[in-house]
Design a protein around this motif. Structure first.
Motif, short mmCIF file in Angstrom:
data_model
loop_
_atom_site.label_atom_id
_atom_site.label_comp_id
_atom_site.label_asym_id
_atom_site.label_seq_id
_atom_site.Cartn_x
_atom_site.Cartn_y
_atom_site.Cartn_z
N UNK A 30 1.12 -1.11 0.14
CA UNK A 30 0.37 -0.19 -0.43
C UNK A 30 0.49 1.52 -0.16
N UNK A 31 2.20 0.73 0.58
CA UNK A 31 2.55 2.87 0.72
C UNK A 31 3.51 2.45 -0.50
N UNK A 34 0.81 4.22 -2.81
CA UNK A 34 1.00 5.55 -2.60
C UNK A 34 1.98 6.34 -3.00
N UNK A 35 3.16 6.03 -3.05
CA UNK A 35 4.88 6.78 -2.85
C UNK A 35 4.53 6.80 -4.38
N UNK A 38 2.10 9.05 -5.56
CA UNK A 38 2.59 10.92 -5.12
C UNK A 38 4.46 11.43 -6.06
N UNK A 44 -0.97 14.14 -1.68
CA UNK A 44 -1.62 13.84 -0.97
C UNK A 44 -2.97 12.83 -0.95
N UNK A 48 -3.56 9.55 -2.19
CA UNK A 48 -4.04 7.55 -1.97
C UNK A 48 -5.22 7.65 -3.03
N UNK B 20 6.31 10.22 2.37
CA UNK B 20 5.49 10.62 2.46
C UNK B 20 4.87 9.23 2.66
N UNK B 21 4.41 9.07 3.74
CA UNK B 21 3.36 8.40 4.30
C UNK B 21 2.41 8.42 3.58
N UNK B 22 1.24 7.36 3.52
CA UNK B 22 -0.36 7.40 2.88
C UNK B 22 -0.51 8.35 4.93
N UNK B 23 -2.13 8.36 4.45
CA UNK B 23 -2.73 8.89 6.05
C UNK B 23 -2.71 7.09 6.56
#
Lengths: 178, 217
Positions: A30-31, A34-35, A38, A44, A48, B20-23
């Motif tokens: 998941x990270x 997301x990155x 991003x 952000x 997401x 940067x990490x997700x929420x």
């Protein structure tokens, strides 16, 4: 009727296995997704949203993925494409976090760092797509060229040469802006 | 400002920018979103569930059809052994029951025969032949073949008449030589047909009837 029940139980069992396996993939990737998003969007919430969309698409087609070890590479490519599409089409890219007005309480160092980050991202955005994805993934994977090679499913030598070219172009672009 | 930036510093700066990490609720949102999705491949599985019986039905239907065709072919084409052993020529005609190898009709059989139809195989056209051939001078009727008697009906009176005819021929009371010597009139022996004269048809015009139109005379 019993045969139908057995088959239904088998199908649901297979489905349950797939869901459990996907849950494990989701937890470990998941990270990363997301990155990747991003790294393209620098927003952000947008990142997401795109990562979530990529996971949904991956979930829908997960049963078609024969080699589950390729899941991360598959997910990265999917997320990258979705993020690029979002960046090109979404007007919200104008409200990136990087160009958002700094908080009033920010120190001078924070303002300088923010300015440098904005310059850097503008330079990265100006790179060709092949170099851009290598730079972003190398930044995510902490310059592990082997990991980038596996994610992009291209030879490590190609990753190395592209990363070299990307650094050269970034230096040129950053020097040009100063 | 960036002139002194080497590759290492640039890499570190990119890493920091991407760190940067997700929420915290990101993973939960993804799980919730996926939970609202249909199960992966469920439609395929459902299709497999439905199609499997369908394929099974198609296969079973085809197999039954092929079996029915095979059975029909086998039934419609009797085996040579059945033609010899089970044919009415040797076994199934009650007509021949009254006969023994030595010839003659056994008096005890014929009068006690019920008036119910007897059964022989074959079409009505071949009954007489079957009846005639049913008598085997050498072996007569074979009791073991009775079980394979056919189910075709034959009138008992016709049976008795044929039995009497055969007995009469054997006893010399009936002479069939005129019948055997009789020649059927050949179509080629017929006299040539003369020219046909067809009188032309003449149609006389209708004569108007007197009286008021529409009124009967």
């Amino acid at each position: 009727m019993d045969g139908l029940a057995d088959r239904l139980t088998g199908v649901l069992g297979v489905t349950g296995d797939i869901e459990r396996e996907f849950e494990a993939r989701l937890a470990e990737s998941s990270t990363l997704a997301f990155r990747v998003a991003y790294g393209v969007l620098r927003h952000r919430q947008d990142a997401e949203d795109v990562a979530q969309e990529a996971f949904v698409k991956a979930y829908r087609s997960f049963h078609q993925l024969r080699d589950r070890d390729r899941f991360r590479a598959w997910l990265v490519r999917m997320t990258w494409r979705l993020a690029i599409d979002r960046q090109r089409n979404d007007r919200r890219r104008l409200a990136r976090e990087a160009v958002a007005p700094p908080p009033e309480s920010a120190t001078e160092d924070q303002l300088v760092a923010r300015e440098r980050a904005d310059e850097l991202w503008r330079a990265i955005d100006a790179l060709p797509d092949k170099l851009r994805v290598v730079v972003v993934l190398a930044g995510i994977e902490e310059q592990d060229l082997g990991a980038v090679s596996r994610l992009l499913e291209i030879p490590a030598g190609t990753v190395k040469s592209r990363l070299f070219l990307a650094r050269q172009r970034l230096k040129e672009l950053l020097c040009a802006t100063t | 400002m960036r002139d002194d930036m080497n590759g290492r510093e640039l890499d570190r700066e990119i890493e920091r920018a991407l760190a940067v990490d997700p929420s915290p609720e990101f993973a939960a949102r993804v799980r919730l979103r996926i939970a609202s999705e249909p199960a992966p491949g469920l439609w395929r599985s459902a299709f497999a569930l439905r199609s499997q019986p369908l394929w099974a039905l198609c296969f079973a239907g085809g197999a039954v059809t092929a079996l029915a065709i095979a059975v029909g072919v086998i039934i419609s084409r009797p085996a040579p052994s059945a033609r010899l052993k089970g044919s009415p020529y040797t076994s199934s005609t009650n007509v021949a029951r009254g006969f023994q190898p030595g010839g003659g009709l056994q008096p005890s059989d014929a009068p006690t025969k019920p008036e119910t139809p007897t059964r022989v195989e074959g079409s009505p056209d071949t009954r007489a032949t079957n009846v005639a051939r049913g008598f085997q001078p050498s072996g007569g009727f074979q009791p073991s073949d009775r079980a394979r008697e056919s189910e075709t009906l034959l009138d008992a009176r016709e049976t008795r008449a044929l039995q009497r005819l055969i007995a009469g021929v054997r006893d010399g009371r009936v002479d069939l030589s005129p019948v055997l010597d009789a020649k059927a009139v050949d179509a080629m022996d017929l006299p040539p047909v003369k020219d046909l004269v067809i009188v032309p048809l003449t149609i006389e015009p209708l004569v108007p009837q007197s009286g008021t139109e529409g009124a009967r005379p």
